[in-house]
Design an enzyme around this catalytic site. Structure first.
Site, short mmCIF file in Angstrom:
data_model
loop_
_atom_site.label_atom_id
_atom_site.label_comp_id
_atom_site.label_asym_id
_atom_site.label_seq_id
_atom_site.Cartn_x
_atom_site.Cartn_y
_atom_site.Cartn_z
N GLU A 265 50.33 33.65 37.59
CA GLU A 265 49.80 34.94 38.00
C GLU A 265 50.32 36.08 37.14
O GLU A 265 51.43 36.04 36.63
CB GLU A 265 50.15 35.18 39.48
CG GLU A 265 49.35 34.23 40.34
CD GLU A 265 49.65 34.32 41.81
OE1 GLU A 265 50.59 35.01 42.20
OE2 GLU A 265 48.90 33.68 42.57
N CYS B 294 52.36 42.95 34.54
CA CYS B 294 53.46 42.07 34.93
C CYS B 294 53.07 40.64 34.55
O CYS B 294 52.00 40.16 34.93
CB CYS B 294 53.70 42.18 36.44
SG CYS B 294 54.97 41.07 37.03
N CYS C 210 59.73 27.96 38.48
CA CYS C 210 61.01 28.48 37.99
C CYS C 210 62.12 27.52 38.40
O CYS C 210 62.10 26.98 39.50
CB CYS C 210 61.27 29.87 38.56
SG CYS C 210 62.79 30.61 37.90
N CYS D 288 66.40 30.80 43.23
CA CYS D 288 66.86 31.93 44.06
C CYS D 288 66.23 31.80 45.45
O CYS D 288 65.02 31.57 45.56
CB CYS D 288 66.50 33.26 43.42
SG CYS D 288 67.11 33.39 41.73
N CYS E 91 63.11 34.06 46.75
CA CYS E 91 61.96 34.20 45.84
C CYS E 91 60.94 33.09 46.06
O CYS E 91 61.29 31.91 46.03
CB CYS E 91 62.46 34.19 44.40
SG CYS E 91 61.15 34.17 43.18
N CYS F 298 56.55 41.56 43.43
CA CYS F 298 57.64 40.73 42.89
C CYS F 298 58.03 39.62 43.85
O CYS F 298 58.20 39.86 45.04
CB CYS F 298 58.89 41.54 42.68
SG CYS F 298 58.60 43.02 41.79
N1 SAH Z 1 63.06 35.41 36.78
C1 SAH Z 1 63.24 36.76 36.41
C2 SAH Z 1 61.96 37.56 36.40
C3 SAH Z 1 60.99 37.29 37.51
S1 SAH Z 1 61.48 37.80 39.13
C4 SAH Z 1 64.28 37.42 37.28
O1 SAH Z 1 64.67 36.84 38.28
O2 SAH Z 1 64.72 38.50 36.91
C5 SAH Z 1 61.26 39.56 39.02
C6 SAH Z 1 62.05 40.36 40.01
O3 SAH Z 1 61.57 40.13 41.33
C7 SAH Z 1 63.55 40.02 40.05
O4 SAH Z 1 64.33 41.19 39.99
C8 SAH Z 1 63.72 39.34 41.39
O5 SAH Z 1 65.03 39.53 41.88
C9 SAH Z 1 62.67 40.04 42.21
N2 SAH Z 1 62.24 39.32 43.40
C10 SAH Z 1 62.09 38.00 43.56
N3 SAH Z 1 61.65 37.73 44.82
C11 SAH Z 1 61.52 38.91 45.46
C12 SAH Z 1 61.08 39.31 46.74
N4 SAH Z 1 60.65 38.41 47.63
N5 SAH Z 1 61.07 40.62 47.04
C13 SAH Z 1 61.45 41.54 46.14
N6 SAH Z 1 61.84 41.23 44.89
C14 SAH Z 1 61.89 39.93 44.56
FE1 SF4 Z 2 63.16 32.46 39.19
FE2 SF4 Z 2 62.48 33.93 41.27
FE3 SF4 Z 2 65.04 33.65 40.66
FE4 SF4 Z 2 63.45 35.12 39.07
S1 SF4 Z 2 64.01 35.58 41.17
S2 SF4 Z 2 64.96 33.56 38.44
S3 SF4 Z 2 61.51 33.95 39.27
S4 SF4 Z 2 63.66 32.01 41.31
#
Ligand code: SAH
Ligand code: SF4
Length: 373
Positions: free
Chosen positions: A120, A133, A140, A144, A147, A364
């Protein structure tokens, strides 16, 4: 009060967190795909067709400056060559499979890739400036816990063509002219530093004035904190700007919600960021997802300020975007305001990301392409 219940696992999450292994790559198809090839590879391609080397420059111009999507559009090539290319060389950019328009004007696109994978990207017009974006991987590996993409595990890296292609396809779809200023943020699916080679190949096409011509200053790569990758990126020139997803202020909490912290803790991260060679005026963005009762205390705010003061930085607070089954809650409005005030009072530049596209799950961390049972 420390909350240790829902959404805050005490043990390693039961997920694929194999970021120390290279992610799988796309298996090449029967025909070479010109979309995403750099000039030397285009030269090799035209040489194999028995054409003179300058044809490679013409194809490069058509692909990246003109953003043409079929060989028939290559009016700078002879009809005979176009016919040969049509028969022998694919020109496959990611295709838009589905689009969801949000009330705030942003559009989330699901891109269909050559092997059937879906990723996406989000088109976000902010007045005159549009931000795209982008995804860097299918899934991934970082795991995390807050996420949605992290829940998928890693499927594979995107190729340079699939990364640059999200830009080409979105710019074409939304009718952007060749020299319109757009910002690119690698904040979609995937960990860009886990796919740095392909990402930098794409970055070269995106930032080349003879290619897509997007200024490197307008490109931001967001990482969860892969220190080895941060060090590699710092040695490259030109390179995208750096954003770091901090998301917690103690090792105990960060290790629980971001497994990468168990390898590189907050001190190792701060040291890598302080050593990151910045240009004059450049700052590292610290993204900080606010999870109610987990990472949004006033003590967190103070520790976040102390972390941010260790190198030139600015802070972007991101209220958690809820997704099904995550177990986390967004912070209260009052707490967001308090934290902003606390950080500003300490001289830190702070902004709040009002995530766009929330009503279509394009915000995000809500980017996930697989149904979970
Ligand atoms: N993997 C990279 C980039 C993609 S995630 C990273 O982690 O930085 C992009 C951003 O979205 C990151 O700052 C992450 O912490 C945030 N993010 C992930 N899941 C989220 C959620 N459910 N609500 C708000 N931000 C989120
Ligand atoms: Fe991967 Fe989501 Fe963690 Fe970014 S926030 S590193 S996309 S698992």
């Amino acid at each position: 009060m420390v909350r240790s219940g829902q959404g805050l696992p005490q043990d390693l999450p039961d997920r694929d967190v194999s970021w120390d292994q290279p992610a799988p790559e796309l298996q090449p198809g029967p025909r070479p795909n010109a979309a995403g090839l750099a000039l030397p590879r285009l030269k090799a391609l035209v040489a194999a067709l028995g054409e003179p080397p300058f044809r490679a420059g013409q194809i490069y111009h058509g692909l990246y400056r003109m953003r043409w999507t079929s060989w028939a559009q290559f009016s700078n090539l002879s009809k005979a060559l176009r016919a040969r290319l049509e028969a022998e060389v694919a020109l496959d950019w990611p295709l838009i499979r589905e689009s969801a328009h949000s009330e705030d004007g942003s559009t989330k696109h699901a891109f269909l890739l050559a092997d059937g994978a879906l990723v996406e990207g989000v088109h976000m017009p902010y007045g005159k400036r549009t931000t795209l974006c982008l995804s860097s991987q299918v899934g991934c590996a970082m795991g995390c816990t807050f996420c949605a993409t992290g829940l998928m595990g890693i499927k594979r890296n995107l190729t340079a063509g699939e990364i640059a292609g999200q830009v080409v396809t979105m710019l074409n779809e939304h009718g952007h002219g060749p020299d319109e200023a757009v910002n690119l943020v690698f904040m979609g699916m995937g960990e860009p530093l886990h796919n740095l080679d392909n990402l930098m190949e794409a970055f070269a096409l995106l930032s080349d004035p003879a290619g897509l011509g997007i200024s490197p200053k307008r490109v931001t790569l967001s990482t969860s904190g892969l220190v080895s990758g941060i060090q590699r990126l710092g040695a490259l020139k030109p390179r995208p700007r750096l954003a770091l997803s901090l998301n917690a202020t103690t090792d105990e909490y960060r290790s629980r919600i971001m497994p990468v912290n168990r390898v590189w803790n907050l001190d190792a991260l701060a040291a890598a960021l302080a050593a990151f060679p910045l240009e004059t005026g450049e700052r590292i963005t610290l993204e900080y997802v606010l999870l109610q009762g987990v990472t949004d205390s006033l003590e967190d705010g103070k520790r976040l300020a102390a972390f941010a003061q260790r190198f030139p930085s600015k802070v972007n607070l991101i209220p958690f975007n809820p997704h099904e089954g995550s177990g986390f809650e967004p912070p209260t409005e009052a707490r967001i305001v308090e934290l902003c005030g606390l950080l500003s009072a300490k001289g830190i530049t702070v902004s709040v990301r009002r995530s766009r596209g929330q009503d279509v799950a394009g915000a995000c961390g809500q980017l996930v392409r697989e149904r979970r049972s």
